[in-house]
Design a protein around this motif. Sequence first.
Motif, PDB file in Angstrom:
ATOM      1  N   LEU A 249       0.821  -1.207   0.000  1.00  0.00           N
ATOM      2  CA  LEU A 249       0.000   0.000   0.000  1.00  0.00           C
ATOM      3  C   LEU A 249       0.858   1.261   0.000  1.00  0.00           C
ATOM      4  O   LEU A 249       1.799   1.388   0.786  1.00  0.00           O
ATOM      5  CB  LEU A 249      -0.913   0.000   1.225  1.00  0.00           C
ATOM      6  N   ALA A 250       0.499   2.185  -0.880  1.00  0.00           N
ATOM      7  CA  ALA A 250       1.112   3.522  -0.913  1.00  0.00           C
ATOM      8  C   ALA A 250      -0.019   4.532  -1.038  1.00  0.00           C
ATOM      9  O   ALA A 250      -0.693   4.834  -0.059  1.00  0.00           O
ATOM     10  CB  ALA A 250       2.116   3.619  -2.056  1.00  0.00           C
ATOM     11  N   ASP A 251      -0.267   5.011  -2.241  1.00  0.00           N
ATOM     12  CA  ASP A 251      -1.326   6.008  -2.429  1.00  0.00           C
ATOM     13  C   ASP A 251      -2.506   5.457  -3.228  1.00  0.00           C
ATOM     14  O   ASP A 251      -3.310   6.218  -3.755  1.00  0.00           O
ATOM     15  CB  ASP A 251      -0.759   7.248  -3.117  1.00  0.00           C
ATOM     16  N   GLN A 252      -2.642   4.137  -3.319  1.00  0.00           N
ATOM     17  CA  GLN A 252      -3.774   3.559  -4.032  1.00  0.00           C
ATOM     18  C   GLN A 252      -5.089   3.912  -3.325  1.00  0.00           C
ATOM     19  O   GLN A 252      -5.130   4.125  -2.120  1.00  0.00           O
ATOM     20  CB  GLN A 252      -3.636   2.032  -4.119  1.00  0.00           C
ATOM     21  N   ALA A 253      -6.163   3.944  -4.095  1.00  0.00           N
ATOM     22  CA  ALA A 253      -7.466   4.301  -3.538  1.00  0.00           C
ATOM     23  C   ALA A 253      -8.009   3.232  -2.602  1.00  0.00           C
ATOM     24  O   ALA A 253      -8.748   3.536  -1.654  1.00  0.00           O
ATOM     25  CB  ALA A 253      -8.459   4.562  -4.666  1.00  0.00           C
ATOM     26  N   PHE A 254      -7.650   1.978  -2.860  1.00  0.00           N
ATOM     27  CA  PHE A 254      -8.197   0.853  -2.101  1.00  0.00           C
ATOM     28  C   PHE A 254      -7.076   0.131  -1.366  1.00  0.00           C
ATOM     29  O   PHE A 254      -5.964  -0.003  -1.879  1.00  0.00           O
ATOM     30  CB  PHE A 254      -8.929  -0.123  -3.032  1.00  0.00           C
ATOM     31  N   ALA A 255      -7.403  -0.335  -0.159  1.00  0.00           N
ATOM     32  CA  ALA A 255      -6.421  -1.014   0.682  1.00  0.00           C
ATOM     33  C   ALA A 255      -6.965  -2.357   1.142  1.00  0.00           C
ATOM     34  O   ALA A 255      -8.144  -2.473   1.518  1.00  0.00           O
ATOM     35  CB  ALA A 255      -6.073  -0.156   1.896  1.00  0.00           C
ATOM     36  N   LEU A 256      -6.105  -3.362   1.121  1.00  0.00           N
ATOM     37  CA  LEU A 256      -6.408  -4.685   1.656  1.00  0.00           C
ATOM     38  C   LEU A 256      -5.577  -4.840   2.935  1.00  0.00           C
ATOM     39  O   LEU A 256      -4.356  -4.641   2.918  1.00  0.00           O
ATOM     40  CB  LEU A 256      -6.030  -5.739   0.617  1.00  0.00           C
ATOM     41  N   VAL A 257      -6.246  -5.198   4.042  1.00  0.00           N
ATOM     42  CA  VAL A 257      -5.596  -5.174   5.356  1.00  0.00           C
ATOM     43  C   VAL A 257      -5.899  -6.474   6.102  1.00  0.00           C
ATOM     44  O   VAL A 257      -7.059  -6.859   6.238  1.00  0.00           O
ATOM     45  CB  VAL A 257      -6.105  -3.986   6.208  1.00  0.00           C
ATOM     46  N   GLY A 258      -4.874  -7.143   6.616  1.00  0.00           N
ATOM     47  CA  GLY A 258      -5.076  -8.333   7.422  1.00  0.00           C
ATOM     48  C   GLY A 258      -5.258  -8.000   8.894  1.00  0.00           C
ATOM     49  O   GLY A 258      -4.590  -7.108   9.429  1.00  0.00           O
ATOM     50  N   VAL A 259      -6.175  -8.727   9.551  1.00  0.00           N
ATOM     51  CA  VAL A 259      -6.407  -8.568  10.996  1.00  0.00           C
ATOM     52  C   VAL A 259      -6.290  -9.956  11.630  1.00  0.00           C
ATOM     53  O   VAL A 259      -7.294 -10.621  11.889  1.00  0.00           O
ATOM     54  CB  VAL A 259      -7.785  -7.943  11.296  1.00  0.00           C
ATOM     55  N   PRO A 260      -5.066 -10.423  11.894  1.00  0.00           N
ATOM     56  CA  PRO A 260      -4.852 -11.808  12.308  1.00  0.00           C
ATOM     57  C   PRO A 260      -5.073 -12.035  13.796  1.00  0.00           C
ATOM     58  O   PRO A 260      -4.140 -12.276  14.561  1.00  0.00           O
ATOM     59  CB  PRO A 260      -3.390 -12.054  11.913  1.00  0.00           C
ATOM     60  N   PHE A 261      -6.340 -12.000  14.213  1.00  0.00           N
ATOM     61  CA  PHE A 261      -6.677 -12.167  15.627  1.00  0.00           C
ATOM     62  C   PHE A 261      -7.876 -13.099  15.759  1.00  0.00           C
ATOM     63  O   PHE A 261      -8.896 -12.906  15.075  1.00  0.00           O
ATOM     64  CB  PHE A 261      -7.013 -10.815  16.262  1.00  0.00           C
ATOM     65  N   ASP A 262      -7.776 -14.105  16.630  1.00  0.00           N
ATOM     66  CA  ASP A 262      -8.923 -14.984  16.875  1.00  0.00           C
ATOM     67  C   ASP A 262      -9.056 -15.322  18.359  1.00  0.00           C
ATOM     68  O   ASP A 262      -9.472 -16.410  18.732  1.00  0.00           O
ATOM     69  CB  ASP A 262      -8.837 -16.255  16.029  1.00  0.00           C
ATOM     70  N   GLY A 263      -8.741 -14.353  19.205  1.00  0.00           N
ATOM     71  CA  GLY A 263      -8.760 -14.583  20.645  1.00  0.00           C
ATOM     72  C   GLY A 263     -10.117 -14.490  21.296  1.00  0.00           C
ATOM     73  O   GLY A 263     -10.215 -14.587  22.524  1.00  0.00           O
ATOM     74  N   ALA A 264     -11.195 -14.321  20.511  1.00  0.00           N
ATOM     75  CA  ALA A 264     -12.528 -14.165  21.100  1.00  0.00           C
ATOM     76  C   ALA A 264     -13.518 -15.201  20.583  1.00  0.00           C
ATOM     77  O   ALA A 264     -14.720 -15.012  20.661  1.00  0.00           O
ATOM     78  CB  ALA A 264     -13.065 -12.763  20.819  1.00  0.00           C
ATOM     79  N   VAL A 265     -13.007 -16.328  20.053  1.00  0.00           N
ATOM     80  CA  VAL A 265     -13.905 -17.346  19.509  1.00  0.00           C
ATOM     81  C   VAL A 265     -14.525 -18.172  20.630  1.00  0.00           C
ATOM     82  O   VAL A 265     -13.980 -18.284  21.726  1.00  0.00           O
ATOM     83  CB  VAL A 265     -13.167 -18.276  18.520  1.00  0.00           C
ATOM     84  N   THR A 266     -15.674 -18.781  20.323  1.00  0.00           N
ATOM     85  CA  THR A 266     -16.347 -19.646  21.284  1.00  0.00           C
ATOM     86  C   THR A 266     -16.247 -21.115  20.913  1.00  0.00           C
ATOM     87  O   THR A 266     -16.600 -21.976  21.710  1.00  0.00           O
ATOM     88  CB  THR A 266     -17.838 -19.279  21.383  1.00  0.00           C
ATOM     89  N   ASN A 267     -15.797 -21.408  19.693  1.00  0.00           N
ATOM     90  CA  ASN A 267     -15.676 -22.800  19.293  1.00  0.00           C
ATOM     91  C   ASN A 267     -14.250 -23.051  18.804  1.00  0.00           C
ATOM     92  O   ASN A 267     -13.312 -22.990  19.579  1.00  0.00           O
ATOM     93  CB  ASN A 267     -16.738 -23.137  18.226  1.00  0.00           C
ATOM     94  N   ARG A 268     -14.052 -23.267  17.521  1.00  0.00           N
ATOM     95  CA  ARG A 268     -12.735 -23.657  17.025  1.00  0.00           C
ATOM     96  C   ARG A 268     -11.889 -22.432  16.678  1.00  0.00           C
ATOM     97  O   ARG A 268     -12.326 -21.574  15.921  1.00  0.00           O
ATOM     98  CB  ARG A 268     -12.895 -24.531  15.773  1.00  0.00           C
ATOM     99  N   PRO A 269     -10.674 -22.329  17.212  1.00  0.00           N
ATOM    100  CA  PRO A 269      -9.789 -21.218  16.848  1.00  0.00           C
ATOM    101  C   PRO A 269      -9.135 -21.474  15.495  1.00  0.00           C
ATOM    102  O   PRO A 269      -9.249 -22.554  14.929  1.00  0.00           O
ATOM    103  CB  PRO A 269      -8.749 -21.226  17.966  1.00  0.00           C
ATOM    104  N   GLY A 270      -8.430 -20.471  14.996  1.00  0.00           N
ATOM    105  CA  GLY A 270      -7.673 -20.632  13.755  1.00  0.00           C
ATOM    106  C   GLY A 270      -7.889 -19.544  12.732  1.00  0.00           C
ATOM    107  O   GLY A 270      -7.201 -19.501  11.712  1.00  0.00           O
ATOM    108  N   ALA A 271      -8.831 -18.617  12.978  1.00  0.00           N
ATOM    109  CA  ALA A 271      -9.098 -17.563  11.990  1.00  0.00           C
ATOM    110  C   ALA A 271      -7.953 -16.559  11.891  1.00  0.00           C
ATOM    111  O   ALA A 271      -7.913 -15.770  10.948  1.00  0.00           O
ATOM    112  CB  ALA A 271     -10.412 -16.837  12.320  1.00  0.00           C
TER     113      ALA A 271
END
Length: 313
Positions: free
Chosen positions: A21-43
């Motif tokens: 990402l620099a000055d492009q109009a659209f951004a793709l962003v990862g949010v690698p967190f799964d600490g609030a699941v109630t069943n199977r983790p891994g997201a």
Amino acid sequence: MSMGQFAYANNGNRFLAVSELADQAFALVGVPFDGAVTNRPGARFGPQEIRRASLMLCDGLHPWFGVSPIGHLGDALGLRLPNASPLAEVRRQIQVQAAVLMARHHCVFLGGDHSVTLPLLRAARAQHGELALLHFDAHCDTWQDHFGEPSGHGTWTYEAIAEGLVSPRHTVQIGLRSSGERAAREYVQDQGGLIFTARQLRGLDGAGLQPVIAQIVNRIGNRPCYLTLDIDCLDPAFAPGTGTPEPGGLSSSQLLTFIEELASLNLIGMDCVEVAPAYDHAELTSNVAATLVWTYLCGQVAKHLKGRVGHVA
């Protein structure tokens, strides 16, 4: 090692192999967190697998919108998040980092579990005012607690409405079908919003979905709208790789119809959450997630370029 530099925060591959990402109009962003699941983790591993699956989409135009996000999209890699802090602190970090990105780009976030949507909505609300919400999910996510805990991936919709982040009347839930007590299951409708359960949508696709789509468009109008897509809105036959699968869900065809036909809304951002690759089969879930995100981006790029959304002749 700096915060967020864990094995699951793999920033080596990028969606569609686009530039960072620099000055492009659209951004793709990862949010690698799964600490609030109630069943199977891994997201937490979802962002890198969706990116990997996207590489087969990088050499052509969308067959409906006639555009590609390439040249308009940059990959912001992954948010730097604490690994073992309380959920409130993780959400604070997400909101702070997302706000900076949202101020400059139209953002698509890859989760991660669904608890990450609440801080994303907080950041979007600060920029755009009270939002409409388009929510695809098997679950209502309107519980007032998480098995006795105050917050988690099944409470964020209730919290978003309670905090005034989204307008209840302009909140639309699609694909709900899980068990639950009525007060939670019907909460959005009781607050004046719309719910289209998976049962109501059985047998409808293409032209058959047009009355539903018309109701959604009429309800949301031109209000700034955030789209959140829990991959478990799909039937496990189409998306087995998720933490809390629920039989009887939408087909990938139905969901693509919704994403294509609702592209004309005043969408200001999107997330795709709950992709858990450890439970996937033959990369079905990551492939459909990548295609859904790509389709969303193509619809928004078409508007960005042409000022309209529709079929390319």
